[in-house]
Design a protein around this motif. Structure first.
Motif, PDB file in Angstrom:
ATOM      1  N   SER A  15      -7.418   0.131   3.302  1.00  0.00           N
ATOM      2  CA  SER A  15      -6.810   0.993   2.305  1.00  0.00           C
ATOM      3  C   SER A  15      -7.614   2.282   2.251  1.00  0.00           C
ATOM      4  O   SER A  15      -8.625   2.429   2.942  1.00  0.00           O
ATOM      5  CB  SER A  15      -6.798   0.307   0.934  1.00  0.00           C
ATOM      6  N   ALA A  59      -0.761  -5.822  -3.933  1.00  0.00           N
ATOM      7  CA  ALA A  59      -0.241  -4.906  -2.920  1.00  0.00           C
ATOM      8  C   ALA A  59       0.741  -5.678  -2.059  1.00  0.00           C
ATOM      9  O   ALA A  59       0.788  -6.906  -2.114  1.00  0.00           O
ATOM     10  CB  ALA A  59      -1.384  -4.362  -2.064  1.00  0.00           C
ATOM     11  N   HIS A  61       2.187  -5.763   2.021  1.00  0.00           N
ATOM     12  CA  HIS A  61       1.981  -5.263   3.374  1.00  0.00           C
ATOM     13  C   HIS A  61       2.816  -6.037   4.374  1.00  0.00           C
ATOM     14  O   HIS A  61       3.116  -7.205   4.179  1.00  0.00           O
ATOM     15  CB  HIS A  61       0.518  -5.394   3.783  1.00  0.00           C
TER      16      HIS A  61
END
Length: 69
Positions: A15, A59, A61
């Motif tokens: 990140s 998050a 992904h």
């Protein structure tokens, strides 16, 4: 060859803040809204909801962005 992650797997990802370590909390196989944005997912290209071990932030992904610990 593709790696499939499952709920509970420990992973890392890059990140802006550096390398983040966390855990897969959900596997999405169909389009989903996540944090106010539409995320396109499919069985061929799943997206993984991950939780940071340090901050607890969530998050999402694609498979290629994650690395198994």
């Amino acid at each position: 060859m593709s790696t499939r992650y499952k709920v509970g797997d420990t992973v890392r990802w890059n990140s802006e803040a550096g390398v983040i370590h966390g855990t897969v909390t959900k596997v999405h196989l169909h389009d989903v809204e996540f944090m106010g944005r539409q995320r396109h997912c499919s069985e061929d290209e799943p997206q993984y909801e991950v939780k940071s071990a340090k901050t607890g932030h969530l998050a999402m992904h694609r498979e290629h962005a994650l690395h198994k610990e």
